[in-house]
Write an enzyme that holds these catalytic residues in place. Sequence first.
Site, PDB file in Angstrom:
ATOM      1  N   ASP A  12       0.807  -1.217   0.000  1.00 20.73           N
ATOM      2  CA  ASP A  12       0.000   0.000   0.000  1.00 20.73           C
ATOM      3  C   ASP A  12       0.842   1.270   0.000  1.00 20.73           C
ATOM      4  O   ASP A  12       2.056   1.231   0.193  1.00 20.73           O
ATOM      5  CB  ASP A  12      -0.965  -0.014   1.203  1.00 20.73           C
ATOM      6  CG  ASP A  12      -0.289  -0.473   2.497  1.00 20.73           C
ATOM      7  OD1 ASP A  12       0.955  -0.447   2.565  1.00 20.73           O
ATOM      8  OD2 ASP A  12      -0.998  -0.860   3.429  1.00 20.73           O
ATOM      9  N   ASN A  64      -7.526  -3.582  14.251  1.00 23.68           N
ATOM     10  CA  ASN A  64      -8.917  -3.893  13.896  1.00 23.68           C
ATOM     11  C   ASN A  64      -8.986  -5.036  12.866  1.00 23.68           C
ATOM     12  O   ASN A  64     -10.014  -5.263  12.263  1.00 23.68           O
ATOM     13  CB  ASN A  64      -9.636  -2.642  13.363  1.00 23.68           C
ATOM     14  CG  ASN A  64      -8.967  -2.064  12.125  1.00 23.68           C
ATOM     15  OD1 ASN A  64      -8.020  -2.647  11.608  1.00 23.68           O
ATOM     16  ND2 ASN A  64      -9.458  -0.932  11.649  1.00 23.68           N
ATOM     17  N   HIS A  95      -7.150  -5.219  10.107  1.00 20.33           N
ATOM     18  CA  HIS A  95      -6.880  -4.857   8.712  1.00 20.33           C
ATOM     19  C   HIS A  95      -5.570  -5.465   8.223  1.00 20.33           C
ATOM     20  O   HIS A  95      -4.636  -5.680   8.985  1.00 20.33           O
ATOM     21  CB  HIS A  95      -6.961  -3.339   8.476  1.00 20.33           C
ATOM     22  CG  HIS A  95      -5.830  -2.513   8.969  1.00 20.33           C
ATOM     23  ND1 HIS A  95      -5.984  -1.538   9.920  1.00 20.33           N
ATOM     24  CD2 HIS A  95      -4.526  -2.478   8.617  1.00 20.33           C
ATOM     25  CE1 HIS A  95      -4.829  -0.952  10.136  1.00 20.33           C
ATOM     26  NE2 HIS A  95      -3.908  -1.505   9.357  1.00 20.33           N
ATOM     27  N   GLU A 114      -9.725  -2.275   5.423  1.00 20.98           N
ATOM     28  CA  GLU A 114     -10.383  -2.021   6.697  1.00 20.98           C
ATOM     29  C   GLU A 114     -11.558  -2.980   6.897  1.00 20.98           C
ATOM     30  O   GLU A 114     -12.016  -3.600   5.925  1.00 20.98           O
ATOM     31  CB  GLU A 114     -10.920  -0.584   6.702  1.00 20.98           C
ATOM     32  CG  GLU A 114      -9.843   0.473   6.557  1.00 20.98           C
ATOM     33  CD  GLU A 114      -9.110   0.751   7.860  1.00 20.98           C
ATOM     34  OE1 GLU A 114      -9.146  -0.104   8.775  1.00 20.98           O
ATOM     35  OE2 GLU A 114      -8.508   1.820   7.959  1.00 20.98           O
TER      36      GLU A 114
HETATM   37  C1  GLP Z   1      -0.478  -0.077   8.665  1.00 23.06           C
HETATM   38  C2  GLP Z   1      -0.097  -0.800   7.384  1.00 23.06           C
HETATM   39  C3  GLP Z   1      -0.348  -2.285   7.490  1.00 23.06           C
HETATM   40  C4  GLP Z   1       0.248  -2.808   8.791  1.00 23.06           C
HETATM   41  C5  GLP Z   1      -0.444  -2.161   9.954  1.00 23.06           C
HETATM   42  C6  GLP Z   1       0.025  -2.677  11.296  1.00 23.06           C
HETATM   43  O1  GLP Z   1      -1.807   0.267   8.709  1.00 23.06           O
HETATM   44  N1  GLP Z   1      -0.758  -0.306   6.226  1.00 23.06           N
HETATM   45  O2  GLP Z   1       0.205  -2.942   6.378  1.00 23.06           O
HETATM   46  O3  GLP Z   1       0.116  -4.188   8.862  1.00 23.06           O
HETATM   47  O4  GLP Z   1      -0.181  -0.769   9.859  1.00 23.06           O
HETATM   48  O5  GLP Z   1       1.099  -1.927  11.754  1.00 23.06           O
HETATM   49  P1  GLP Z   1       2.077  -2.315  12.902  1.00 23.06           P
HETATM   50  O6  GLP Z   1       2.949  -3.388  12.378  1.00 23.06           O
HETATM   51  O7  GLP Z   1       2.839  -1.041  13.154  1.00 23.06           O
HETATM   52  O8  GLP Z   1       1.260  -2.738  14.054  1.00 23.06           O
END
Ligand code: GLP
Length: 241
Positions: free
Chosen positions: A67, A136, A138, A143
């Site tokens: 992304d 959540n 995702h 989402e």
């Molecule tokens: C962001 C990214 C996701 C990632 C998520 C979790 O929203 N777009 O790809 O998995 O954060 O982040 P973290 O690893 O910092 O908990």
Amino acid sequence: MKIYTATDFKDMSRKAANIISAQIILNEKSVLGLATGSSPIGVYQQLIEWYKKGDVDFSSVTTINLDEYVGLAPDDPHSYRYFMKKYFFSHINIHESNTYLPNGLQKSQEFECMRYECIIRNNGGIDMQLLGLGHNGHIGFNEPNAAFEADTHCVTLSQDTREANKRFFDTIDDVPRQAYTMGIKTIMQARRIVVIVSGESKAEIVKRSFFGSITPDVPASVLQLHNNVTLVGDKAALSLI
Ligand code: GLP
């Protein structure tokens, strides 16, 4: 699904990096789907260390990220392109032309989403997709209630996700409101998926994602339907399963 329990973040990172480097050793032309967020930083550090020791070679590897924020230029320090450069690409021998992220500056959403799906297809699909997990549920920026059949698309980020990601920005108002993301369908088409999770705050969503019902309410729950998923988590994140 295979589950590997690690003692802590460092051990989780090392275990996941082992899986990724094995993939590259078995197929030097691997197409890796990569992720941002805090979870993969240790994996990238470990891979850099092994690259510097001469144990892993990225010269024929292609990477396609999940992304990118809409509206941010590639050299904006908050963009995911910048993140990938800072934490990974600039330390290894990957060719920049073999690294793909959505173009956050592309105004035509339709064009950008189609272009990204073509990139994935023209590279023969993703061999191994690395995924973090949002609180959540995702994955990428899909989402809750994202359609399981969606491919790359533009999403409006939930308030929860913007809050969770504001730690990378000065204020919540600086967190972009939209992002391009691979869709659930795109992610599910990867031949192998490696999910990394760390910390007690992820324990509940890990349980719901991998042992709860399969529902768009929890986007990661769809991974239960994939035939080659490896979950690598530290004890804290796996404490409820
Ligand atoms: C962001 C990214 C996701 C990632 C998520 C979790 O929203 N777009 O790809 O998995 O954060 O982040 P973290 O690893 O910092 O908990």
